[in-house]
Scaffold this motif. Structure first.
Motif, PDB file in Angstrom:
ATOM      1  N   ALA A 166      47.747  11.420  17.159  1.00  0.00           N
ATOM      2  CA  ALA A 166      47.116  10.144  17.517  1.00  0.00           C
ATOM      3  C   ALA A 166      47.733   9.565  18.789  1.00  0.00           C
ATOM      4  CB  ALA A 166      47.238   9.151  16.360  1.00  0.00           C
ATOM      5  N   LYS A 167      49.041   9.716  18.944  1.00  0.00           N
ATOM      6  CA  LYS A 167      49.696   9.250  20.183  1.00  0.00           C
ATOM      7  C   LYS A 167      49.170  10.012  21.389  1.00  0.00           C
ATOM      8  CE  LYS A 167      54.135   7.610  18.467  1.00  0.00           C
ATOM      9  NZ  LYS A 167      55.592   7.856  18.462  1.00  0.00           N
ATOM     10  N   THR A 168      48.992  11.313  21.228  1.00  0.00           N
ATOM     11  CA  THR A 168      48.474  12.136  22.323  1.00  0.00           C
ATOM     12  C   THR A 168      47.074  11.692  22.715  1.00  0.00           C
ATOM     13  OG1 THR A 168      49.803  14.001  21.570  1.00  0.00           O
ATOM     14  CG2 THR A 168      47.961  14.503  23.040  1.00  0.00           C
ATOM     15  N   LEU A 203      43.300   4.568  15.219  1.00  0.00           N
ATOM     16  CA  LEU A 203      43.824   5.694  14.436  1.00  0.00           C
ATOM     17  C   LEU A 203      45.341   5.672  14.444  1.00  0.00           C
ATOM     18  CD1 LEU A 203      43.548   8.353  12.858  1.00  0.00           C
ATOM     19  CD2 LEU A 203      43.431   9.527  15.075  1.00  0.00           C
ATOM     20  N   LEU A 204      45.933   5.465  15.612  1.00  0.00           N
ATOM     21  CA  LEU A 204      47.390   5.429  15.721  1.00  0.00           C
ATOM     22  C   LEU A 204      47.965   4.307  14.864  1.00  0.00           C
ATOM     23  CD1 LEU A 204      49.998   6.463  16.919  1.00  0.00           C
ATOM     24  CD2 LEU A 204      49.563   5.047  18.941  1.00  0.00           C
ATOM     25  N   GLU A 205      47.369   3.136  14.924  1.00  0.00           N
ATOM     26  CA  GLU A 205      47.847   2.009  14.114  1.00  0.00           C
ATOM     27  C   GLU A 205      47.715   2.318  12.625  1.00  0.00           C
ATOM     28  OE1 GLU A 205      47.111  -2.782  13.497  1.00  0.00           O
ATOM     29  OE2 GLU A 205      45.808  -1.654  14.842  1.00  0.00           O
ATOM     30  N   ASP A 206      46.615   2.936  12.254  1.00  0.00           N
ATOM     31  CA  ASP A 206      46.367   3.264  10.847  1.00  0.00           C
ATOM     32  C   ASP A 206      47.396   4.258  10.307  1.00  0.00           C
ATOM     33  OD1 ASP A 206      44.754   2.531   8.737  1.00  0.00           O
ATOM     34  OD2 ASP A 206      43.253   4.078   9.104  1.00  0.00           O
ATOM     35  N   VAL A 207      47.656   5.334  11.052  1.00  0.00           N
ATOM     36  CA  VAL A 207      48.593   6.336  10.545  1.00  0.00           C
ATOM     37  C   VAL A 207      50.027   5.821  10.560  1.00  0.00           C
ATOM     38  CG1 VAL A 207      47.145   8.351  10.979  1.00  0.00           C
ATOM     39  CG2 VAL A 207      48.703   7.595  12.747  1.00  0.00           C
ATOM     40  N   LEU A 208      50.365   4.990  11.528  1.00  0.00           N
ATOM     41  CA  LEU A 208      51.706   4.405  11.531  1.00  0.00           C
ATOM     42  C   LEU A 208      51.891   3.451  10.352  1.00  0.00           C
ATOM     43  CD1 LEU A 208      52.344   3.804  15.320  1.00  0.00           C
ATOM     44  CD2 LEU A 208      53.659   5.297  13.799  1.00  0.00           C
ATOM     45  N   GLY A 209      50.864   2.665  10.050  1.00  0.00           N
ATOM     46  CA  GLY A 209      50.939   1.776   8.889  1.00  0.00           C
ATOM     47  C   GLY A 209      51.101   2.545   7.591  1.00  0.00           C
ATOM     48  N   LEU A 210      50.419   3.663   7.497  1.00  0.00           N
ATOM     49  CA  LEU A 210      50.550   4.503   6.306  1.00  0.00           C
ATOM     50  C   LEU A 210      51.941   5.122   6.227  1.00  0.00           C
ATOM     51  CD1 LEU A 210      49.291   5.744   3.810  1.00  0.00           C
ATOM     52  CD2 LEU A 210      48.305   7.512   5.274  1.00  0.00           C
ATOM     53  N   ARG A 211      52.477   5.521   7.378  1.00  0.00           N
ATOM     54  CA  ARG A 211      53.828   6.109   7.370  1.00  0.00           C
ATOM     55  C   ARG A 211      54.873   5.075   6.972  1.00  0.00           C
ATOM     56  NH1 ARG A 211      57.837   7.645   6.261  1.00  0.00           N
ATOM     57  NH2 ARG A 211      59.073   9.376   7.059  1.00  0.00           N
ATOM     58  N   VAL A 212      54.652   3.821   7.361  1.00  0.00           N
ATOM     59  CA  VAL A 212      55.552   2.735   6.919  1.00  0.00           C
ATOM     60  C   VAL A 212      55.489   2.618   5.403  1.00  0.00           C
ATOM     61  CG1 VAL A 212      55.934   0.243   6.959  1.00  0.00           C
ATOM     62  CG2 VAL A 212      55.473   1.442   9.093  1.00  0.00           C
ATOM     63  N   ALA A 213      54.295   2.690   4.844  1.00  0.00           N
ATOM     64  CA  ALA A 213      54.129   2.579   3.386  1.00  0.00           C
ATOM     65  C   ALA A 213      54.779   3.749   2.647  1.00  0.00           C
ATOM     66  CB  ALA A 213      52.646   2.500   3.033  1.00  0.00           C
ATOM     67  N   LEU A 214      54.941   4.878   3.321  1.00  0.00           N
ATOM     68  CA  LEU A 214      55.544   6.058   2.701  1.00  0.00           C
ATOM     69  C   LEU A 214      57.049   6.167   2.964  1.00  0.00           C
ATOM     70  CD1 LEU A 214      52.786   8.688   3.497  1.00  0.00           C
ATOM     71  CD2 LEU A 214      53.590   8.077   1.222  1.00  0.00           C
ATOM     72  N   ASP A 265      63.352   5.176   2.438  1.00  0.00           N
ATOM     73  CA  ASP A 265      64.477   4.259   2.254  1.00  0.00           C
ATOM     74  C   ASP A 265      64.364   3.134   3.288  1.00  0.00           C
ATOM     75  OD1 ASP A 265      65.461   5.352   4.704  1.00  0.00           O
ATOM     76  OD2 ASP A 265      66.679   6.810   3.632  1.00  0.00           O
ATOM     77  N   ALA A 266      65.316   2.203   3.252  1.00  0.00           N
ATOM     78  CA  ALA A 266      65.257   1.043   4.143  1.00  0.00           C
ATOM     79  C   ALA A 266      65.358   1.448   5.609  1.00  0.00           C
ATOM     80  CB  ALA A 266      66.369   0.057   3.791  1.00  0.00           C
ATOM     81  N   GLU A 267      66.182   2.435   5.903  1.00  0.00           N
ATOM     82  CA  GLU A 267      66.334   2.886   7.290  1.00  0.00           C
ATOM     83  C   GLU A 267      65.046   3.516   7.810  1.00  0.00           C
ATOM     84  OE1 GLU A 267      68.866   6.263   9.684  1.00  0.00           O
ATOM     85  OE2 GLU A 267      69.842   5.251   7.995  1.00  0.00           O
ATOM     86  N   ASP A 268      64.422   4.351   6.984  1.00  0.00           N
ATOM     87  CA  ASP A 268      63.155   4.974   7.340  1.00  0.00           C
ATOM     88  C   ASP A 268      62.088   3.901   7.551  1.00  0.00           C
ATOM     89  OD1 ASP A 268      61.592   7.338   7.798  1.00  0.00           O
ATOM     90  OD2 ASP A 268      60.772   7.197   5.764  1.00  0.00           O
ATOM     91  N   HIS A 269      62.076   2.907   6.679  1.00  0.00           N
ATOM     92  CA  HIS A 269      61.122   1.811   6.789  1.00  0.00           C
ATOM     93  C   HIS A 269      61.317   1.051   8.096  1.00  0.00           C
ATOM     94  CE1 HIS A 269      59.267  -2.126   5.985  1.00  0.00           C
ATOM     95  NE2 HIS A 269      58.428  -1.422   5.223  1.00  0.00           N
ATOM     96  N   ALA A 270      62.553   0.761   8.439  1.00  0.00           N
ATOM     97  CA  ALA A 270      62.844   0.022   9.675  1.00  0.00           C
ATOM     98  C   ALA A 270      62.414   0.819  10.906  1.00  0.00           C
ATOM     99  CB  ALA A 270      64.328  -0.311   9.746  1.00  0.00           C
ATOM    100  N   THR A 271      62.682   2.107  10.891  1.00  0.00           N
ATOM    101  CA  THR A 271      62.308   2.963  12.025  1.00  0.00           C
ATOM    102  C   THR A 271      60.808   2.959  12.252  1.00  0.00           C
ATOM    103  OG1 THR A 271      64.203   4.395  11.625  1.00  0.00           O
ATOM    104  CG2 THR A 271      62.394   5.327  12.916  1.00  0.00           C
ATOM    105  N   TRP A 272      60.048   3.193  11.187  1.00  0.00           N
ATOM    106  CA  TRP A 272      58.602   3.266  11.322  1.00  0.00           C
ATOM    107  C   TRP A 272      57.985   1.890  11.524  1.00  0.00           C
ATOM    108  CZ3 TRP A 272      56.357   7.495  12.769  1.00  0.00           C
ATOM    109  CH2 TRP A 272      56.980   8.700  12.501  1.00  0.00           C
ATOM    110  N   SER A 273      58.579   0.851  10.983  1.00  0.00           N
ATOM    111  CA  SER A 273      58.079  -0.503  11.198  1.00  0.00           C
ATOM    112  C   SER A 273      58.190  -0.896  12.669  1.00  0.00           C
ATOM    113  CB  SER A 273      58.853  -1.522  10.346  1.00  0.00           C
ATOM    114  OG  SER A 273      58.543  -1.371   9.007  1.00  0.00           O
ATOM    115  N   THR A 274      59.284  -0.510  13.295  1.00  0.00           N
ATOM    116  CA  THR A 274      59.471  -0.796  14.716  1.00  0.00           C
ATOM    117  C   THR A 274      58.393  -0.108  15.543  1.00  0.00           C
ATOM    118  OG1 THR A 274      61.857  -0.996  14.407  1.00  0.00           O
ATOM    119  CG2 THR A 274      61.079  -0.593  16.645  1.00  0.00           C
ATOM    120  N   GLU A 275      58.133   1.140  15.214  1.00  0.00           N
ATOM    121  CA  GLU A 275      57.095   1.881  15.942  1.00  0.00           C
ATOM    122  C   GLU A 275      55.715   1.277  15.700  1.00  0.00           C
ATOM    123  OE1 GLU A 275      55.951   6.468  16.934  1.00  0.00           O
ATOM    124  OE2 GLU A 275      57.826   5.994  15.910  1.00  0.00           O
ATOM    125  N   TYR A 276      55.455   0.891  14.466  1.00  0.00           N
ATOM    126  CA  TYR A 276      54.184   0.257  14.108  1.00  0.00           C
ATOM    127  C   TYR A 276      54.011  -1.050  14.880  1.00  0.00           C
ATOM    128  CZ  TYR A 276      50.580  -1.897  11.160  1.00  0.00           C
ATOM    129  OH  TYR A 276      49.436  -2.512  10.714  1.00  0.00           O
TER     130      TYR A 276
END
Length: 133
Positions: free
Chosen positions: A89-91, A104-115, A118-129
């Protein structure tokens, strides 16, 4: 329909191969190929959301460090599929700068945040989202 069958069966390898094939066919920026890719990506996102909802309906915390190995492996493979979608999606978004690709990019990033596992993983993907929004 094929994407949905693969995801329901937990065959992430075949789902990824189907997405990759469709993504590569857009090398010439063919609009028909791109529409096919968006349809497949949409099915993948919907299937992943359904998968996540099933875990939640059974009361399973996907961020639990003590998940059964089968569930942890399934979730890790689902995360990998979504991460592959993020890269694709980024490409597409970088090439097109169109609303559909950014959505599409926003949708898949939001889903990755939901998945997040742990807290660190959530923070990483939330920042990208947040950066995409």
């Amino acid at each position: 329909m094929l994407m949905n069958v693969y995801l329901e069966a937990g065959n992430y390898t075949r789902a990824e191969a189907l997405l990759d094939e469709s993504f590569r066919s857009d090398a010439g920026h063919n609009e028909d190929s791109l529409r096919t890719y968006f349809a497949l990506a949409g099915q993948a996102v919907n299937g992943a959301r359904g998968h996540l909802l099933r875990y939640r309906s059974f009361g399973i915390n996907i961020a639990d460090a003590n998940l059964q190995p089968e569930a942890a492996d399934d979730l890790n493979r689902l995360r990998a599929l979504i991460e592959r979608l993020v890269v694709q999606a980024k490409t597409i978004a970088a090439d097109r700068k169109a609303y559909d690709s950014l959505s599409l990019l926003e949708d898949v990033l939001g889903l990755r945040v939901a998945l997040a596992k742990d807290a660190e993983d959530h923070a990483t993907w939330s920042t990208e989202y947040s950066s995409v929004r």
